[in-house]
Design an enzyme around this catalytic site. Structure first.
Site, PDB file in Angstrom:
ATOM      1  N   LYS A  90       0.862  -1.194   0.000  1.00  0.00           N
ATOM      2  CA  LYS A  90       0.000   0.000   0.000  1.00  0.00           C
ATOM      3  C   LYS A  90       0.895   1.239   0.000  1.00  0.00           C
ATOM      4  O   LYS A  90       1.894   1.288   0.728  1.00  0.00           O
ATOM      5  CB  LYS A  90      -0.883  -0.042   1.246  1.00  0.00           C
ATOM      6  CG  LYS A  90      -1.910   1.081   1.341  1.00  0.00           C
ATOM      7  CD  LYS A  90      -2.779   0.894   2.593  1.00  0.00           C
ATOM      8  CE  LYS A  90      -3.872   1.921   2.730  1.00  0.00           C
ATOM      9  NZ  LYS A  90      -4.726   1.700   3.915  1.00  0.00           N
ATOM     10  N   SER A 142      -9.704  -0.546   7.232  1.00  0.00           N
ATOM     11  CA  SER A 142      -9.154  -0.447   5.876  1.00  0.00           C
ATOM     12  C   SER A 142      -8.440  -1.672   5.344  1.00  0.00           C
ATOM     13  O   SER A 142      -8.105  -1.718   4.162  1.00  0.00           O
ATOM     14  CB  SER A 142      -8.204   0.747   5.790  1.00  0.00           C
ATOM     15  OG  SER A 142      -8.950   1.907   5.580  1.00  0.00           O
ATOM     16  N   SER A 194      -9.537   1.660   2.959  1.00  0.00           N
ATOM     17  CA  SER A 194      -8.696   2.394   2.035  1.00  0.00           C
ATOM     18  C   SER A 194      -7.653   1.533   1.324  1.00  0.00           C
ATOM     19  O   SER A 194      -7.050   1.985   0.361  1.00  0.00           O
ATOM     20  CB  SER A 194      -7.972   3.525   2.783  1.00  0.00           C
ATOM     21  OG  SER A 194      -7.167   2.994   3.817  1.00  0.00           O
TER      22      SER A 194
HETATM   23  N1  GLN Z   1     -12.886   4.028   6.405  1.00  0.00           N
HETATM   24  C1  GLN Z   1     -12.351   4.480   7.648  1.00  0.00           C
HETATM   25  C2  GLN Z   1     -12.018   5.936   7.546  1.00  0.00           C
HETATM   26  O1  GLN Z   1     -12.316   6.515   6.560  1.00  0.00           O
HETATM   27  C3  GLN Z   1     -11.155   3.670   8.020  1.00  0.00           C
HETATM   28  C4  GLN Z   1      -9.941   4.044   7.260  1.00  0.00           C
HETATM   29  C5  GLN Z   1      -8.759   3.187   7.598  1.00  0.00           C
HETATM   30  O2  GLN Z   1      -8.884   2.161   8.277  1.00  0.00           O
HETATM   31  N2  GLN Z   1      -7.595   3.652   7.205  1.00  0.00           N
HETATM   32  O3  GLN Z   1     -11.464   6.525   8.416  1.00  0.00           O
END
Ligand code: GLN
Length: 457
Positions: A74, A173, A149
């Site tokens: 990532k 994410s 994400s």
């Molecule tokens: N979707 C969640 C957010 O927008 C989690 C994001 C993540 O785990 N990096 O914060």
């Protein structure tokens, strides 16, 4: 090309060595670049680095756990001398000056880094549509999102372009995109994997973790990246055999996670667990219903502090050199995306004088209550089973203009981050040809218990 979907590391290694590392990787990159045009899972490929690593492993032990195996990363995890954008325009030209600890570990284990995968800007989002560069598409239906994400890594693995990779999980994410792309994804116990070299979003919640096509490969990658790190003072030792307790007797189903759940998803999960040789018990997590509220106070507060460094002076692209305030305003104004700005503004407000006690401090108390809720439940049961996502993979554009709707995507994943607990997504089947996942949540350091149950399921 090798079928990365049905083979595990030992067979992949055999196939690669049979062909010869150089020859394999030459053909592989050609195929990979072409295949990924349909999905956009990678932001860029790291071909030169891959061939350098191939040369280096020639003098190494062939039995290293990741010897010759392609790994995708990532793009919020630093790889020395390689761009690291965090999915943001502000870091479009940023070159990482050092390796994240997990990258050193993967390289030492013989892994070959093939490219950096797409993500929501600074890992804020649940669909990878917040990437400043391009959206990634779901490998099972290209009109739908891969989750986020870590949607780049999950798509690359779900499509069989690679078998293992890294994601990061602050509120879901790793697990939610794993669920949307029919793969395994682990958010480890907070501290088991070093965060050194991970671009921080919300430091008390962020955790790097493995994603893979098979459970065995996920475990192999986890074993490579875990461990205490001098460079991350929140990291903890996990090499102590005593904490690797695998005994399972009872499993808990939190009523709050299942009561309003879509019936099809619920039934699919329940059929997966009905034949397990353990007692299954309903449990209750009283404060869990406040998880989203709690998360969306603490996370933006930390985001506002962590992202202050992207000002065009210390880090990031610079706009307008005329005066100090303009550099600040115009650089951040131009190069940060909408969702990132929204969170910085909310976080700054929450931490400001007069509101700190009303919001931040209250949310911290709530976080503690949620942690204690879990600890009470773990006195009764060994592991918890929960859905990963309240919905199936949704359509591109469906939620992007409705941040609250998007935030609800993580309703089942956020609690484990707030409580620091390990949680694994396992693929459990398909509804309307779209993948469904479920989570096993364990107590702190209970990763091996989770793996034990996952093997049975
Ligand atoms: N979707 C969640 C957010 O927008 C989690 C994001 C993540 O785990 N990096 O914060």
């Amino acid at each position: 090309m090798i079928n990365f979907k049905n083979l595990e590391i030992p067979q992949i290694k055999e196939e690669i060595l049979k062909k010869g590392l150089e020859k394999f990787y030459k053909e592989y990159f050609e195929w990979l670049k072409d295949e990924d045009k349909k999905l956009n899972s990678f932001l860029f490929f790291t071909e030169d680095l891959a061939f350098k690593l191939i040369k280096e492993i020639k003098n190494k032990d062939i039995n290293l756990p990741l010897y010759g195996i392609p790994v995708c990363i990532k793009d919020n995890i630093l790889v020395k001398d390689i761009k690291c954008t965090a999915g943001s325009k502000i870091l479009e030209n940023y070159i990482a000056p050092y390796n994240a600890t997990v990258i050193d570990k993967i390289i030492n284990a013989g892994g070959i880094i093939i490219g950096k995968t797409n993500l929501d800007e600074f890992a804020m989002g649940s669909s990878t549509e917040n990437s400043a560069f391009k959206p990634t598409l779901n490998p099972f239906d290209q009109k739908r999102v891969p989750g986020g994400s870590s949607g780049g890594t999950s798509t690359a693995i779900g499509a069989g372009l690679v078998s293992i990779g890294l994601g990061s999980d602050t509120g879901g994410s790793i697990r939610q995109p794993a669920s949307f792309c029919n793969i395994y994804g682990l958010k480890p116990t907070y501290g088991i994997v070093s965060r050194y070299g991970l671009i921080a979003m919300s430091s008390s919640l962020d955790q790097i973790g493995p994603m893979a096509n098979s459970l065995n490969d996920l475990i192999s990658l986890f074993e490579v990246i875990k461990g205490k790190d001098k460079k991350d003072s929140t990291s903890i030792d996990f090499n102590n055999e005593k904490i690797i307790n695998r005994e399972i007797k009872k499993i808990g189903l939190p009523i709050e996670f299942f009561e309003n759940l879509d019936n099809k998803i619920k039934n699919l999960i329940l059929t997966k667990i009905e034949k397990l040789p353990y007692e299954i018990k309903e449990v209750s997590l009283r404060y869990i219903k406040y998880s989203i509220h709690c998360y969306y106070l603490l996370m933006p507060a930390e985001v506002s502090a962590n992202l202050a460094r992207y000002d065009g002076i210390r880090y990031g692209q610079r706009e307008n050199e005329e005066n100090f305030w303009n550099i600040y305003k115009l650089s951040r104004g131009k190069f940060l995306g909408k969702e990132v700005k929204r969170r910085i503004i909310i976080g700054t407000f929450i931490l400001s004088h007069g509101y700190y006690e009303a919001y931040y401090l209250q949310a911290q108390k709530l976080r503690r209550a949620i942690y204690e809720d879990f600890q009470n439940v773990f006195k009764e049961v060994d592991l918890i089973i929960a859905p990963t996502s309240p919905t199936l993979p949704f359509k591109l554009g469906e939620k992007i203009d409705n941040p609250l709707e998007m935030y609800l995507s993580d309703i089942f994943t956020i609690p484990a981050n707030l409580a620091g607990l390990p949680a694994l997504n396992i693929p459990v089947g398909f509804i309307d040809n779209l993948p469904v996942g479920m989570q096993i949540i364990g107590n702190l350091l209970d990763e091996y218990k989770i793996f034990e149950l996952a093997k049975l399921i």
